[in-house]
Write a protein that holds these residues in place. Structure first.
Motif, mmCIF file in Angstrom:
data_model
loop_
_atom_site.group_PDB
_atom_site.id
_atom_site.type_symbol
_atom_site.label_atom_id
_atom_site.label_comp_id
_atom_site.label_asym_id
_atom_site.label_seq_id
_atom_site.Cartn_x
_atom_site.Cartn_y
_atom_site.Cartn_z
ATOM 1 N N GLY A 92 -19.976 54.429 70.669
ATOM 2 C CA GLY A 92 -19.820 53.005 70.437
ATOM 3 C C GLY A 92 -21.014 52.194 70.903
ATOM 4 O O GLY A 92 -21.025 50.968 70.810
ATOM 5 N N LEU A 93 -22.020 52.870 71.389
ATOM 6 C CA LEU A 93 -23.211 52.151 71.885
ATOM 7 C C LEU A 93 -23.926 51.453 70.731
ATOM 8 O O LEU A 93 -24.103 52.040 69.660
ATOM 9 N N THR A 94 -24.302 50.229 70.988
ATOM 10 C CA THR A 94 -25.076 49.496 69.972
ATOM 11 C C THR A 94 -26.217 48.751 70.661
ATOM 12 O O THR A 94 -26.174 48.506 71.881
ATOM 13 N N GLY A 95 -27.175 48.384 69.872
ATOM 14 C CA GLY A 95 -28.262 47.541 70.379
ATOM 15 C C GLY A 95 -29.128 48.194 71.428
ATOM 16 O O GLY A 95 -29.709 47.515 72.269
ATOM 17 N N LEU A 96 -29.253 49.512 71.353
ATOM 18 C CA LEU A 96 -30.092 50.201 72.349
ATOM 19 C C LEU A 96 -31.568 49.864 72.187
ATOM 20 O O LEU A 96 -32.352 50.007 73.115
ATOM 21 N N TRP A 97 -31.928 49.488 71.002
ATOM 22 C CA TRP A 97 -33.339 49.218 70.717
ATOM 23 C C TRP A 97 -33.460 47.848 70.068
ATOM 24 O O TRP A 97 -32.736 47.552 69.110
ATOM 25 N N SER A 98 -34.346 47.044 70.597
ATOM 26 C CA SER A 98 -34.664 45.779 69.938
ATOM 27 C C SER A 98 -36.090 45.871 69.427
ATOM 28 O O SER A 98 -37.053 45.567 70.150
ATOM 29 N N PRO A 99 -36.234 46.359 68.212
ATOM 30 C CA PRO A 99 -37.585 46.658 67.711
ATOM 31 C C PRO A 99 -38.491 45.424 67.675
ATOM 32 O O PRO A 99 -38.049 44.329 67.378
ATOM 33 N N LYS A 100 -39.760 45.675 67.958
ATOM 34 C CA LYS A 100 -40.733 44.583 67.930
ATOM 35 C C LYS A 100 -41.137 44.235 66.504
ATOM 36 O O LYS A 100 -41.582 43.130 66.233
ATOM 37 N N TYR A 101 -41.089 45.210 65.638
ATOM 38 C CA TYR A 101 -41.532 44.965 64.256
ATOM 39 C C TYR A 101 -40.659 45.735 63.281
ATOM 40 O O TYR A 101 -40.010 46.711 63.633
ATOM 41 N N ARG A 102 -40.679 45.222 62.063
ATOM 42 C CA ARG A 102 -39.874 45.838 61.003
ATOM 43 C C ARG A 102 -40.569 47.099 60.484
ATOM 44 O O ARG A 102 -41.794 47.116 60.313
ATOM 45 N N VAL A 103 -39.782 48.115 60.242
ATOM 46 C CA VAL A 103 -40.307 49.302 59.560
ATOM 47 C C VAL A 103 -39.829 49.204 58.120
ATOM 48 O O VAL A 103 -38.632 49.290 57.841
ATOM 49 N N ARG A 104 -40.768 48.970 57.210
ATOM 50 C CA ARG A 104 -40.409 48.757 55.803
ATOM 51 C C ARG A 104 -40.496 50.074 55.036
ATOM 52 O O ARG A 104 -41.309 50.942 55.387
ATOM 53 N N ILE A 149 -31.143 58.437 74.277
ATOM 54 C CA ILE A 149 -29.967 58.743 73.447
ATOM 55 C C ILE A 149 -29.576 60.217 73.599
ATOM 56 O O ILE A 149 -28.398 60.561 73.611
ATOM 57 N N ILE A 150 -30.548 61.071 73.728
ATOM 58 C CA ILE A 150 -30.226 62.495 73.855
ATOM 59 C C ILE A 150 -29.874 62.864 75.302
ATOM 60 O O ILE A 150 -28.966 63.650 75.539
ATOM 61 N N THR A 151 -30.600 62.296 76.242
ATOM 62 C CA THR A 151 -30.491 62.822 77.613
ATOM 63 C C THR A 151 -29.510 62.070 78.511
ATOM 64 O O THR A 151 -29.144 62.577 79.568
ATOM 65 N N HIS A 152 -29.116 60.883 78.125
ATOM 66 C CA HIS A 152 -28.366 60.082 79.093
ATOM 67 C C HIS A 152 -26.997 60.688 79.398
ATOM 68 O O HIS A 152 -26.335 61.222 78.509
ATOM 69 N N PRO A 153 -26.565 60.562 80.669
ATOM 70 C CA PRO A 153 -25.266 61.138 81.043
ATOM 71 C C PRO A 153 -24.100 60.632 80.197
ATOM 72 O O PRO A 153 -23.092 61.329 80.065
ATOM 73 N N VAL A 154 -24.237 59.441 79.616
ATOM 74 C CA VAL A 154 -23.126 58.945 78.809
ATOM 75 C C VAL A 154 -22.841 59.896 77.638
ATOM 76 O O VAL A 154 -21.708 60.004 77.166
ATOM 77 N N PHE A 155 -23.861 60.619 77.209
ATOM 78 C CA PHE A 155 -23.680 61.574 76.103
ATOM 79 C C PHE A 155 -23.280 62.967 76.603
ATOM 80 O O PHE A 155 -23.043 63.867 75.814
ATOM 81 N N VAL A 211 -21.651 50.143 78.009
ATOM 82 C CA VAL A 211 -21.708 51.603 78.090
ATOM 83 C C VAL A 211 -20.332 52.205 78.373
ATOM 84 O O VAL A 211 -19.807 52.977 77.560
ATOM 85 N N ALA A 212 -19.749 51.831 79.497
ATOM 86 C CA ALA A 212 -18.496 52.483 79.913
ATOM 87 C C ALA A 212 -17.399 52.277 78.875
ATOM 88 O O ALA A 212 -16.714 53.223 78.481
#
Lengths: 353, 248
Positions: free
Chosen positions: A25-37, A281-287, A18-19
């Motif tokens: 530059g944030l990546t990998g915030l979500w590790s989806p359980k299933y593929r959205v095709r 993603i919208i609310t976090h102080p990093v943004f 984060v810092a």
């Protein structure tokens, strides 16, 4: 001596994840359980923010499923005016788990939902969606026929969907003190019913009740479609007003954190349910609040783009880039404009001092 | 001495031919009404538009066609030029409006409230240039304006289940009921009335198979030409007769 932190990746550590990465530059915030095709039928419902998700998916060539499309010749601004093409069915915003449960029970005839119709000045209003038709319905029969059409669309959407995206919006609601029917909006803030302090009671849902209502709703959907997968999000849009007696900022914090906890708990318990962190993603102080408009409430396009950018990037990271295929028919597309989100809760703003 | 008769202008596209024939053959009584025809076909019809303060041709070719159709060589129509104007056909097609909406209404989610239906009718009318001209002409109240939309396609000339024809797209509309037609055409009528224009509905006795016109009203030689759009002088006589009755 080794410890469990030694083997964790950089995403587990604040400084690199984060810092050092910074907001873009944030990546990998979500590790989806299933593929959205791309071929998956995706149904969207819930609070205002779900409207963005439907549109963004269809703009990327995914199949946002419109189960209750506008009639021929009702297009663009008129379709929007009559709430077509905003969610996958014409319920208007569904802010709470109980509202979702009520709609599903009605659609599948799966439990009691108290019957109530509002009437004012010879026009009829549906307490489950009082602003669905500007000016209300001409008669009770018309209201019931229009509701039956929407219930058919809900059945169709739930039974045919591959993925049901539901955005949790509020914990606060108003109910009929005698019957328990939960209203979409506080009576008296919109045309149709006068506010009656004896009959209309405020309810601020807590974790347990919200969890149970959401669980019941999702179980019912799963009963009707055993392959259905659910993607939960929490709306990052703050409350426009609170009746809790708290400052609206504190009330927003309570509402969103409770909904976030409910979403987190239920996602942890069910394999078919996933949570996508659009709220964070919208609310976090990093943004630094950069995705909000000047009123610090509306989410601007850059925020939606960033949210959806993470959505697609994390899908691709975990499952590979989707294979987009040419479709014979153009996918349905929500009709909303950037500055025209249908947020009935906005009506409360008219009562602000 | 000026005529005490009412003046009627029949304005439209190729469909006005059947009206001319009906009047010429004496199939419709026009006592007390003087009639003029004004209009054009195809591209030339599209080149008739509102220019400044009148409806005028926008191309030399369209002007030539108008001169050949109008016995007086009239090249413009403005409010007050006639007591009555009947827009006939003029690209407002019932066969575009009714079947697609019936198809929608028959779906489980297809119910339309009256307000939504009226919005559909408003858009349909607004998309038609001739309907916009009719609204403008009726605007100041000096001319009474009627609009007879292009009737339903003729049954029995071609197979409507073939290719991309009506029943291939919307098979269920063959069972459209009189109530369904009345509701949809009533919405068109109500929206046109808001514009000061009187809709002239297709007579129910001419409708068959839900959304088609009885073969007995087919245009002459329809079987050879395959023309499912134009109708006979008898059909036009029914339409004009209802205008004459309404005008009195």
């Amino acid at each position: 001596m080794s410890n469990p932190y030694e083997t964790l990746g950089p995403e587990a550590y604040w400084r690199p994840a984060v810092a050092a990465a910074g907001p873009f530059g944030l990546t990998g915030l979500w590790s989806p359980k299933y593929r959205v095709r791309p071929q998956d039928r995706i149904v969207t419902a819930g609070s205002c923010f779900a409207q963005h998700i439907g549109r963004a998916l269809s703009e990327r060539g995914f199949q946002w499923y419109d189960a209750e499309p506008a009639p021929p010749f009702v297009q663009d601004d008129e379709a929007w005016r009559y709430n077509y093409g905003i969610f996958s069915f014409r319920t208007g915003n569904i802010y709470t788990p109980k509202m979702l449960l009520q709609w599903l029970r009605l659609a599948f005839d799966a439990g009691e939902v108290p019957d109530e119709i509002w009437e004012e000045d010879g026009r009829f209003y549906d307490p489950l969606r009082p602003v669905i038709e500007p000016g209300g319905f001409a008669s009770e029969d018309e209201l019931r026929a229009a509701r039956a059409a929407t219930l058919a669309a809900i059945r169709d959407a739930v039974q045919r969907a591959h993925i049901f995206v539901f955005t949790l919006g509020l914990t606060e609601s108003w109910e009929n003190s005698e019957t328990g029917l939960q209203y979409a909006l506080c009576p008296g803030t919109v045309k149709g019913a006068r506010f009656d302090p004896e009959r209309h009671v405020f309810r601020n849902g807590g974790f347990r009740s919200l969890y149970k209502e959401l669980q019941a709703a999702l179980r019912l959907m799963r009963q009707k479609n055993k392959n259905l997968r659910v993607l939960l999000t929490v709306s990052p849009v703050p409350l426009t007003a609170t009746a809790s007696g708290q400052h609206v900022l504190n009330a927003t914090s309570y509402s969103k954190s409770t909904l976030r906890a409910v979403a987190g708990q239920i996602t942890a318990e069910y394999r078919f349910i996933d949570y996508f962190p659009s709220y964070e993603i919208i609310t976090h102080p990093v943004f630094r609040g950069m995705f909000y408009g000047p009123n610090m409430r509306s989410v601007e396009k850059a925020g939606v783009d960033t949210v959806m950018g993470h959505f697609f990037a994390d899908q691709a990271r975990v499952f590979g880039a989707p294979k987009m295929t040419k479709r014979k028919r153009k996918a349905s597309k929500p009709v909303i404009q950037d500055d025209e989100l249908k947020c009935e809760e906005e009506l409360l703003g008219a009562f602000a001092k | 001495m000026p005529s005490q008769n009412k003046s009627l202008c029949v304005f439209g596209d190729s469909h006005i031919g059947s009206v001319r024939k009906a009047i010429g053959d004496g199939k419709v009584k026009l006592r007390g009404i003087d009639v003029e025809f004004w209009g054009a076909t195809g591209e030339n019809f599209r080149n008739i538009n509102l220019v400044d303060d009148a409806i005028r041709p926008q191309s030399d070719e369209a002007a030539e066609v108008l001169k050949s159709i109008n016995a007086r060589g009239r090249l413009s129509i403005a409010p007050g030029d006639f007591d009555l104007v009947l827009f006939y056909g003029a690209r407002l097609r019932l066969s575009s409006f009714v079947p697609s909406l019936v198809h929608h209404m028959r779906k489980p989610h297809g119910y339309m409230s009256e307000a939504v239906l009226r919005a559909a009718a408003r858009r349909f009318i607004g998309n038609c240039r001739a309907a916009r001209l009719a609204k403008w002409l009726a605007g100041d109240g000096r001319t009474r304006v009627f609009f007879a939309p292009t009737p339903f396609l003729t049954w029995g000339v071609l197979d409507h289940r073939q290719d991309k024809r009506t029943l291939a797209l919307y098979p269920e509309v063959e069972s459209t009921t009189a109530e369904e037609r009345a509701r949809l055409i009533g919405a068109l009528s109500a929206e046109m009335a808001q514009d000061g224009v009187t809709l002239v509905p297709q007579p129910e006795e001419t409708v068959v198979h839900g959304v088609f016109t009885d073969q007995k009203y087919a245009v002459e030689n329809a079987a050879e030409s395959g023309d499912i759009s134009h109708k006979s002088a008898e059909f036009a006589a029914l339409m004009v007769d209802s205008v004459v009755r309404a005008a009195k």
